[in-house]
Enzyme design. Structure first.
Site, PDB file in Angstrom:
ATOM      1  CB  THR A   1      33.228 -14.477   9.368  1.00 38.31           C
ATOM      2  OG1 THR A   1      32.268 -15.212  10.144  1.00 38.31           O
ATOM      3  CG2 THR A   1      33.040 -12.984   9.611  1.00 38.31           C
TER       4      THR A   1
ATOM      5  CG  HIS B   1      -1.011  27.744  24.946  1.00 34.65           C
ATOM      6  ND1 HIS B   1      -0.119  26.955  25.645  1.00 34.65           N
ATOM      7  CD2 HIS B   1      -0.515  29.002  25.000  1.00 34.65           C
ATOM      8  CE1 HIS B   1       0.864  27.708  26.110  1.00 34.65           C
ATOM      9  NE2 HIS B   1       0.653  28.958  25.726  1.00 34.65           N
TER      10      HIS B   1
ATOM     11  CB  SER C   1     -17.531   9.703   5.579  1.00 34.71           C
ATOM     12  OG  SER C   1     -18.398   8.905   6.372  1.00 34.71           O
TER      13      SER C   1
ATOM     14  CD  GLN D   1      30.838 -13.332  13.672  1.00 32.10           C
ATOM     15  OE1 GLN D   1      29.626 -13.463  13.485  1.00 32.10           O
ATOM     16  NE2 GLN D   1      31.592 -14.288  14.180  1.00 32.10           N
TER      17      GLN D   1
ATOM     18  CG  HIS E   1      25.226 -20.734   7.452  1.00 31.62           C
ATOM     19  ND1 HIS E   1      25.678 -19.736   6.616  1.00 31.62           N
ATOM     20  CD2 HIS E   1      25.797 -20.503   8.669  1.00 31.62           C
ATOM     21  CE1 HIS E   1      26.494 -18.940   7.290  1.00 31.62           C
ATOM     22  NE2 HIS E   1      26.596 -19.379   8.538  1.00 31.62           N
TER      23      HIS E   1
ATOM     24  CB  SER F   1      20.031 -12.116  12.997  1.00 35.51           C
ATOM     25  OG  SER F   1      19.736 -12.442  11.665  1.00 35.51           O
TER      26      SER F   1
ATOM     27  NE  ARG G   1      -2.732   6.098   3.706  1.00 38.26           N
ATOM     28  CZ  ARG G   1      -3.300   5.949   2.504  1.00 38.26           C
ATOM     29  NH1 ARG G   1      -2.586   6.171   1.409  1.00 38.26           N
ATOM     30  NH2 ARG G   1      -4.551   5.601   2.398  1.00 38.26           N
TER      31      ARG G   1
ATOM     32  NE  ARG H   1      17.551 -12.636   9.006  1.00 35.30           N
ATOM     33  CZ  ARG H   1      18.038 -13.238   7.933  1.00 35.30           C
ATOM     34  NH1 ARG H   1      17.431 -13.072   6.764  1.00 35.30           N
ATOM     35  NH2 ARG H   1      19.109 -13.995   7.999  1.00 35.30           N
TER      36      ARG H   1
ATOM     37  NE  ARG I   1      -3.608   0.264   2.657  1.00 31.03           N
ATOM     38  CZ  ARG I   1      -4.835   0.432   2.145  1.00 31.03           C
ATOM     39  NH1 ARG I   1      -5.387  -0.536   1.443  1.00 31.03           N
ATOM     40  NH2 ARG I   1      -5.488   1.554   2.332  1.00 31.03           N
ATOM     41  CE1 TYR I   2      -0.859   2.976   3.476  1.00 33.06           C
ATOM     42  CE2 TYR I   2       0.217   1.480   5.003  1.00 33.06           C
ATOM     43  CZ  TYR I   2      -0.912   2.148   4.577  1.00 33.06           C
ATOM     44  OH  TYR I   2      -2.089   1.979   5.259  1.00 33.06           O
TER      45      TYR I   2
END
Length: 478
Positions: free
Chosen positions: A104, A152, A282, A234, A79, A327, A296, A331, A13-14
């Site tokens: 790695t 205000h 509406s 790592q 993996h 992880s 939105r 994601r 949708r976006y």
């Protein structure tokens, strides 16, 4: 399209196709392959047993990814990186023995994440520039149109419609600075090995520390970066993700403030967002023109602001050199923040480019409040004519309260000017008092402030990013 499984509304949708591609599997896995090529090339150039033929073979198959084979391999190996090494190797049998040599999993995973975030930020930057450009035109057009200012959400001293838009732009300029800072300071992880020590590469290069450092530099250069992180475990520090999403959250905050202001102005019938010929406000009330675009923006902004807490928690809870509890969260949280901000800016540009200003309603609201605002000027006028400031102040206060009761309790118009004209103390006709009822006398330096702001701060930015302004606006999906 399969309608029996969940699909993220951010995709359906976006968000734009461009942003969705940046975070797509194809972009991710083809970038993995580019990184493997960069690694192989650098290792070859630094004297490791990698041949030009192997590098050429890898380069020839950057984009022809067999996703079915990759899925099959991942189900066997559990993996994802190894699955794609085998999938790549099936196309590159000569290069298979040297793919991922010394690296790695984070070599492809983390470096790709940084590359993708930078591309996402560049797209966000360009969209920010287009929103600023749309608001600049609006602000310039209405720089001298008086309107009620609000503190205000109570009527306060007059501003102009254009001056108010500079407040929205100023926040976006701050966001743009943040985005450009993030783009310019992002660094690759590079080749740091399993715990960040580069031990595997030091072994491959037979103890040559300079070649280990040069390997990092060459890979960074090939991938379009000016360097890699100086030290790491790592992974690169997850504070990077937190900082990037904080920047996206800032954009969401600015957009939400704009959209909230427009929603309030819609209620006042002073300014409205675009409303299409056949748009329905509406299902029950045919007359309604709900500000659904701005609603939105606010809705998606709330999501991004909350989502920015995810990488902050992830960064705070990483153990030593690496844990994998980042992880699954990463994601989801990082791509969806980008997709949501992309959608927000698409809508923001659409609204800013099509704002409708109802000048007669604005004038009506001003004239309902202006007699009160003019009272100080009237008092000053009377003092200059020889009047007693304290006596005049008290008489205006009494008449103002009566006029207020007429408006609030009886539903009548504000008749303060008539009350003052009928008071012998003032000795001023309605015509003399009406001189103080010109709205332009109460807007201060608004037109000049708009001009100065546009000339000194906005136009230099638009000029620096002229190419972004040439991009066609994204059409809203819904």
């Amino acid at each position: 399209m399969n309608k029996t499984i969940y699909e993220s509304p951010l995709s359906s949708r976006y968000a734009s196709d461009k942003m969705q591609y940046i975070f797509s599997p194809d972009k991710k896995f083809s970038t993995w392959r580019r990184l493997w090529v960069a690694l192989a090339r650098a290792e070859m150039e630094l004297g490791l047993p990698v041949t030009q033929e192997q590098v050429d073979e890898l380069e020839a198959h950057l984009t022809d990814i067999d996703y079915d084979l990759a899925a099959k391999k991942e189900s066997e190996l559990r993996h994802d990186v190894m699955a794609h090494i085998h999938t790549y190797g099936a196309l590159c049998p000569k290069a298979m023995p040297i793919i991922h040599l010394g690296a790695t999993s984070c070599y492809v995973g983390d470096n790709t994440d940084v590359i993708i975030m930078r591309e996402g930020l560049i797209l966000v930057r360009d969209k920010l520039v287009r929103v600023i450009g749309a608001l600049a035109k609006f602000s310039d057009k209405y720089k001298a149109l008086p309107t009620l200012g609000f503190t205000h959400f109570q009527a306060a001293q007059l501003v102009t419609v254009g001056k108010r838009a500079t407040l929205w732009m100023n926040e976006l300029l701050q966001d743009l600075d943040e985005v450009e800072y993030r783009i310019s300071t992002l660094k690759l992880l590079g080749c740091k090995g399993t715990t960040g020590t580069q031990a595997s590469f030091l072994e491959l290069f037979k103890g040559d520390h300079e070649k280990c450092k040069e390997l990092d530099r060459r890979i960074a250069r090939e991938m379009g970066f000016d360097g890699t992180v100086p030290v790491s475990g790592q992974t690169y520090s997850r504070k990077v993700d937190s900082a990037v999403l904080a920047t996206l959250s800032g954009i969401a905050q600015s957009a939400c403030k704009f959209a909230t202001d427009v929603r309030l102005l819609c209620h006042l019938k002073e300014v409205e967002e675009p409303f299409e010929t056949h748009q329905i406000g509406s299902s029950a009330m045919p007359y309604k023109r709900n500000p659904m675009r701005c609603e939105r923006i606010c809705s998606l902004a709330r999501y991004v602001i909350a989502d920015a807490a995810n990488p902050a928690y992830t960064s705070a809870t990483q153990w030593f050199e690496r844990t994998l509890d980042d992880s699954a969260n990463k994601r989801i949280s990082v791509p969806e923040a980008f997709l949501a901000v992309d959608a927000i800016l698409n809508i923001y540009e659409n609204v800013a480019s099509g704002l409708v200003v109802h000048e007669k309603v604005i004038e009506k609201h001003i004239m309902e409040e202006l007699p009160f605002m003019a009272s100080e000027n009237i008092m000053m006028d009377m003092v200059q004519r020889g009047g007693d400031r304290q006596q005049i102040h008290e008489r205006i206060r009494v008449h103002s309260q009566e006029a207020g009761r007429n408006v609030k309790d009886l539903g009548l118009t504000n008749n303060l000017i008539d009350l003052l004209a009928d008071d012998p103390l003032f000795g001023l006709s309605r015509e003399e008092l009406s001189v103080h009822m010109e709205p332009s006398r109460y807007i201060g330096r608004c037109p000049e402030q708009v001009t100065d702001f546009l000339d000194d701060f906005v136009r230099p930015v638009l000029e620096a990013h002229r190419s972004a302004l040439d991009e066609q606006a994204v059409e809203l999906k819904v």
